[in-house]
Write an enzyme that holds these catalytic residues in place. Structure first.
Site, mmCIF file in Angstrom:
data_model
loop_
_atom_site.group_PDB
_atom_site.id
_atom_site.type_symbol
_atom_site.label_atom_id
_atom_site.label_comp_id
_atom_site.label_asym_id
_atom_site.label_seq_id
_atom_site.Cartn_x
_atom_site.Cartn_y
_atom_site.Cartn_z
ATOM 1 N N GLU A 1 -0.643 -9.328 -0.752
ATOM 2 C CA GLU A 1 -2.085 -9.539 -0.547
ATOM 3 C C GLU A 1 -2.823 -9.646 -1.890
ATOM 4 O OE1 GLU A 1 -2.344 -6.166 2.353
ATOM 5 O OE2 GLU A 1 -3.488 -7.636 3.506
ATOM 6 N N GLY B 1 0.574 -5.057 0.653
ATOM 7 C CA GLY B 1 -0.560 -5.133 -0.278
ATOM 8 C C GLY B 1 -0.194 -5.839 -1.576
ATOM 9 N N GLU C 1 4.229 -5.160 7.229
ATOM 10 C CA GLU C 1 3.440 -4.105 7.881
ATOM 11 C C GLU C 1 3.863 -3.875 9.327
ATOM 12 O OE1 GLU C 1 2.226 -6.318 5.794
ATOM 13 O OE2 GLU C 1 0.684 -5.411 4.507
ATOM 14 N N ALA D 1 0.865 -1.178 0.000
ATOM 15 C CA ALA D 1 0.000 0.000 0.000
ATOM 16 C C ALA D 1 0.906 1.234 0.000
ATOM 17 C CB ALA D 1 -0.888 -0.006 1.239
HETATM 18 N N1 COA Z 1 4.557 3.160 -0.713
HETATM 19 C C1 COA Z 1 4.937 4.311 -1.256
HETATM 20 N N2 COA Z 1 6.120 4.472 -1.891
HETATM 21 C C2 COA Z 1 6.933 3.418 -1.952
HETATM 22 C C3 COA Z 1 6.596 2.175 -1.398
HETATM 23 C C4 COA Z 1 5.333 2.052 -0.753
HETATM 24 N N3 COA Z 1 4.894 0.907 -0.229
HETATM 25 N N4 COA Z 1 7.621 1.310 -1.606
HETATM 26 C C5 COA Z 1 8.554 2.004 -2.276
HETATM 27 N N5 COA Z 1 8.154 3.265 -2.485
HETATM 28 C C6 COA Z 1 8.852 4.344 -3.164
HETATM 29 C C7 COA Z 1 9.998 4.898 -2.340
HETATM 30 O O1 COA Z 1 9.529 5.849 -1.420
HETATM 31 C C8 COA Z 1 10.867 5.486 -3.428
HETATM 32 O O2 COA Z 1 10.288 6.703 -3.847
HETATM 33 P P1 COA Z 1 11.214 8.038 -4.022
HETATM 34 O O3 COA Z 1 12.221 7.647 -5.057
HETATM 35 O O4 COA Z 1 10.243 9.074 -4.483
HETATM 36 O O5 COA Z 1 11.828 8.286 -2.673
HETATM 37 C C9 COA Z 1 10.713 4.511 -4.575
HETATM 38 O O6 COA Z 1 9.489 3.836 -4.337
HETATM 39 C C10 COA Z 1 11.819 3.476 -4.658
HETATM 40 O O7 COA Z 1 11.880 2.793 -3.404
HETATM 41 P P2 COA Z 1 13.232 2.641 -2.558
HETATM 42 O O8 COA Z 1 12.851 2.397 -1.132
HETATM 43 O O9 COA Z 1 14.147 3.774 -2.823
HETATM 44 O O10 COA Z 1 13.847 1.313 -3.208
HETATM 45 P P3 COA Z 1 14.847 0.302 -2.525
HETATM 46 O O11 COA Z 1 15.356 -0.571 -3.616
HETATM 47 O O12 COA Z 1 15.864 1.008 -1.684
HETATM 48 O O13 COA Z 1 13.955 -0.589 -1.539
HETATM 49 C C11 COA Z 1 12.008 -1.845 -0.904
HETATM 50 C C12 COA Z 1 12.946 -1.416 -2.067
HETATM 51 C C13 COA Z 1 10.843 -2.600 -1.541
HETATM 52 C C14 COA Z 1 12.775 -2.800 0.046
HETATM 53 C C15 COA Z 1 11.523 -0.609 -0.140
HETATM 54 O O14 COA Z 1 11.029 0.329 -1.076
HETATM 55 C C16 COA Z 1 10.439 -0.886 0.859
HETATM 56 O O15 COA Z 1 10.713 -1.412 1.915
HETATM 57 N N6 COA Z 1 9.184 -0.481 0.554
HETATM 58 C C17 COA Z 1 8.078 -0.573 1.473
HETATM 59 C C18 COA Z 1 7.607 -1.987 1.646
HETATM 60 C C19 COA Z 1 6.483 -2.037 2.666
HETATM 61 O O16 COA Z 1 6.667 -1.785 3.834
HETATM 62 N N7 COA Z 1 5.300 -2.386 2.182
HETATM 63 C C20 COA Z 1 4.127 -2.500 3.020
HETATM 64 C C21 COA Z 1 3.322 -1.246 2.974
HETATM 65 S S1 COA Z 1 1.873 -1.354 4.003
#
Ligand code: COA
Length: 260
Positions: free
Chosen positions: A114, A111, A134, A66
């Site tokens: 999910e 999500g 989460e 999400a």
């Molecule tokens: N919601 C909103 N934006 C997200 C996102 C999410 N769930 N996951 C990634 N992004 C965005 C980042 O903020 C970043 O945006 P920016 O360039 O404008 O700052 C872009 O996507 C790239 O992500 P980044 O974190 O820089 O990539 P990474 O390779 O370093 O890490 C992940 C990849 C997937 C490990 C990391 O993005 C992450 O942990 N995301 C969240 C996962 C999560 O907790 N999901 C559950 C949500 S309820």
């Protein structure tokens, strides 16, 4: 209808719906959830669509969850509306009556896992990483993840993935039943397309009956579920495809299903 965050295209009877926010790792914001609801409603009502592939744009992520930026400012009432919209959309996928394959080339988190679990088959590349992180945000899965993971992989895996929030790699995801197939990175599309083509050529009423018996019948007590299966079985015997399939077997030829 033109979508802002989705790309929809058809290859024969296979519809591809691709979430297209690669700069945000295809995170599900409200608008994307609404568009997915519309796209899957359209797929349901379009008789020319026999199978659907759900994908995420870019190389890195299927869907990274999400949208956390949206979540961070959400009120409890908005959170309930958001959760219900996501649950409704994912239930629409699950009960589409047509098989849906999730193509998972990278992260399927929160999500993302999910929505993948609401699809009927999941094919991942060796780079796929699946999890419900989460807990690290002080949250829990709100789009049906606790319940679908429990049913898919059992209580130990559901508790481990939800409590610890640690993603699993493709091999472990396959062992847990979260991925049906794992493909080399370069072979992912071939694997997905082959499965989608097979499903699109199958008898659609029989496919719908199978989905219904397993997804709806499977939630009933055993005796009712068996009755559910008998009725679904009998219903397929009203179709021309059933006559064609059985006749083709006896005539030692490939069946040509028409969907009638
Ligand atoms: N919601 C909103 N934006 C997200 C996102 C999410 N769930 N996951 C990634 N992004 C965005 C980042 O903020 C970043 O945006 P920016 O360039 O404008 O700052 C872009 O996507 C790239 O992500 P980044 O974190 O820089 O990539 P990474 O390779 O370093 O890490 C992940 C990849 C997937 C490990 C990391 O993005 C992450 O942990 N995301 C969240 C996962 C999560 O907790 N999901 C559950 C949500 S309820």
């Amino acid at each position: 209808m033109a979508f802002r965050n989705l790309i929809s295209s058809d290859r024969g009877a296979v519809r591809s719906i691709t979430i297209n926010r690669p700069d945000k790792l295809n995170a599900l914001d409200r608008e994307t959830i609404n568009e997915l609801q519309i796209a899957f409603d359209q797929a349901r009502h379009d008789d020319s669509v026999r199978a659907v592939v759900l994908a995420g744009a870019g190389e890195k992520a299927f869907v990274a969850g999400a949208d956390i930026a949206e979540l961070s400012a959400i009120t409890p009432i908005q959170a309930q509306t958001f959760s219900r919209a996501g649950q409704r959309m994912m239930r629409t996928i699950e009960l589409l009556g047509k098989p849906v394959i999730a193509r998972i080339q990278g992260f399927a988190l929160g999500g993302g896992l999910e929505i993948a679990m609401s699809c009927h088959l999941r094919v991942g590349s060796e780079r796929a990483r699946l999890g419900l992180p989460e807990i690290s945000l002080g949250l829990l899965p709100g789009f049906g993840g606790t319940q679908r993971l429990l049913r898919l992989a059992g209580r130990p895996a559901a508790l481990e993935l939800c409590l610890l929030g640690q993603p699993v790699d493709a091999v472990r995801a396959h062992q847990l039943g979260l991925l049906n197939r794992v493909a080399a990175v370069d072979a992912l599309d071939d694997e997905v397309n082959a499965l989608a083509d097979q499903l699109a050529a199958s008898a659609p009423h029989a496919l719908a009956g199978i989905l219904d018996a397993i997804l709806v019948g499977g939630e009933c007590p055993f005796a009712e579920a068996m009755d559910f299966e008998s009725k679904a079985f009998a219903l397929t015997c009203t179709t021309e495809d059933m006559r064609e399939g059985t006749r083709a077997f006896l005539e030692r030829r490939k069946p040509a299903f028409t969907g009638k």
